[in-house]
Design a protein around this motif. Structure first.
Motif, short mmCIF file in Angstrom:
data_model
loop_
_atom_site.label_atom_id
_atom_site.label_comp_id
_atom_site.label_asym_id
_atom_site.label_seq_id
_atom_site.Cartn_x
_atom_site.Cartn_y
_atom_site.Cartn_z
N PHE A 101 0.83 -1.21 0.00
CA PHE A 101 0.00 0.00 0.00
C PHE A 101 0.86 1.26 0.00
O PHE A 101 0.57 2.23 -0.70
CB PHE A 101 -0.93 0.01 1.22
N ASP A 102 1.94 1.24 0.78
CA ASP A 102 2.82 2.41 0.84
C ASP A 102 3.47 2.69 -0.51
O ASP A 102 3.79 3.85 -0.82
CB ASP A 102 3.91 2.20 1.90
N LYS A 103 3.66 1.65 -1.31
CA LYS A 103 4.25 1.81 -2.64
C LYS A 103 3.20 2.13 -3.70
O LYS A 103 3.51 2.21 -4.89
CB LYS A 103 5.00 0.52 -3.03
N GLY A 104 1.93 2.27 -3.27
CA GLY A 104 0.86 2.60 -4.21
C GLY A 104 0.28 1.40 -4.93
O GLY A 104 -0.45 1.57 -5.92
N GLY A 105 0.56 0.21 -4.43
CA GLY A 105 0.05 -1.00 -5.07
C GLY A 105 -1.25 -1.49 -4.47
O GLY A 105 -1.74 -0.95 -3.47
N LEU A 106 -1.80 -2.52 -5.09
CA LEU A 106 -3.03 -3.15 -4.61
C LEU A 106 -2.69 -4.52 -4.04
O LEU A 106 -2.11 -5.36 -4.73
CB LEU A 106 -4.03 -3.30 -5.76
#
Length: 320
Positions: A101-106
């Protein structure tokens, strides 16, 4: 709904793949696409997984790719860098989940208990994996806790096959399933791409469950409608049931319109297990839809007309 989750929902069945070599990546994915399943969860159980995801992402950009069996933050980073749109793990690891989530992923972490599901939801997971589904009580287990976890969306894997796929997808909180039955490892090793395409097409057809609902016949007025309904009823020994705007014959196999309705001659209703998925998959087959005719209830499409008539009849999909 997250756009990736929405697309997973529309596709409905996500093939789970463990590649043996990079050489298998493109021909297998082309077979999946040809069969109507433009998606894959590529598991990190094999050494070539990262390279396979990268190659597919570069050469088949319309393929929806997930990385499965992701156990560490390093694997998650490599998978996302290679082109994976979502990350799936077999179990629930808060550190890996938060990292994605912190890396912008799902992230779709694997869960098998209400406690794990609650923790995943509190970390911000919109979609959660239920694994192994059959071994942990299947649909019945999720229905038992679904009332408490009202906003939870599950992708179920583990023991899903052609015989039970619709038992899972009939429960709305289950937004998709994953499986290998349409692309078994022996078929992949043998390079049986045509067989895999055929099995994917069969899996999609099973999931959609398309069948004739009723035939609507346009009439000029009440008198013509009554005569038409009586004729069909007498011919087929079916009951005639007058309504406000139409007359139904039999168990609603025929709808006789009292005034000209949609379609030159009338309309044909096609039942399906899920209108949203039918729109996606029939769209893949070249069917166009009149999006202005879409009817939605509780966020789910219940009916929609095709853009074009067939033999003078308007066709529409209707939720079973």
């Amino acid at each position: 709904m997250n756009p990736v989750v929405q697309r997973v929902y529309e596709i409905g069945i996500i093939p789970v793949i463990a590649f043996n070599s990079v050489d298998e990546a493109l021909p297998l994915c082309k077979a999946l696409i040809a069969g109507g399943l433009p998606a894959a969860e590529v598991t990190f159980r094999t050494a070539c997984a990262e390279e396979c995801i990268k190659k597919i992402h570069e050469e088949l950009p319309d393929m929806l790719l997930g990385a499965g069996t992701v156990l560490t933050t390093d694997q998650a980073d490599r998978a996302m860098a290679a082109g994976a749109s979502f990350i799936v793990s077999p179990g629930f690891d808060p550190n890996v989940t938060k990292h994605v989530f912190d890396k912008g992923g799902l992230m779709m972490p694997g869960t098998c208990s209400a406690g794990e599901m609650q923790q995943a939801m509190n970390l911000g997971c919109e979609a959660i994996k239920f694994f192994p589904a059959e071994a942990n009580g299947g649909v019945a287990m999720l229905k038992n806790i679904g009332g408490a976890l009202k906003t939870c969306k599950w992708m179920c894997t583990g023991g899903i096959n052609a015989k039970n796929v619709n038992e899972y997808l009939a429960y709305d909180p289950i937004f998709a399933v994953g499986g290998t039955w349409m692309c078994k490892s022996d078929k992949i090793k043998a390079g049986a791409w045509d067989e895999i395409t055929a099995m994917c097409r069969e899996a999609v057809d099973t999931m959609l469950g398309l069948e004739l609902g009723h035939i609507g016949i346009n009439c000029a007025d009440d008198a013509e409608a009554a005569k038409t309904a009586e004729t069909i009823g007498n011919l087929l020994s079916m009951a005639v049931k007058p309504g406000n705007s139409s007359i139904f014959v039999g168990k609603k196999e025929f709808e006789i319109m009292k005034q000209p309705g949609r379609g030159t001659h009338g309309h044909i209703a096609i039942l399906t297990n899920n209108v949203d998925r039918a729109i996606f998959h029939l769209g893949q087959r070249g069917i166009k839809f009149d999006m202005d005719s879409k009817k939605v209830k509780d966020g789910k499409t219940t009916a929609i007309y095709f853009a074009d008539e067939i033999a003078g009849f308007a066709l529409h999909l209707v939720q079973r």
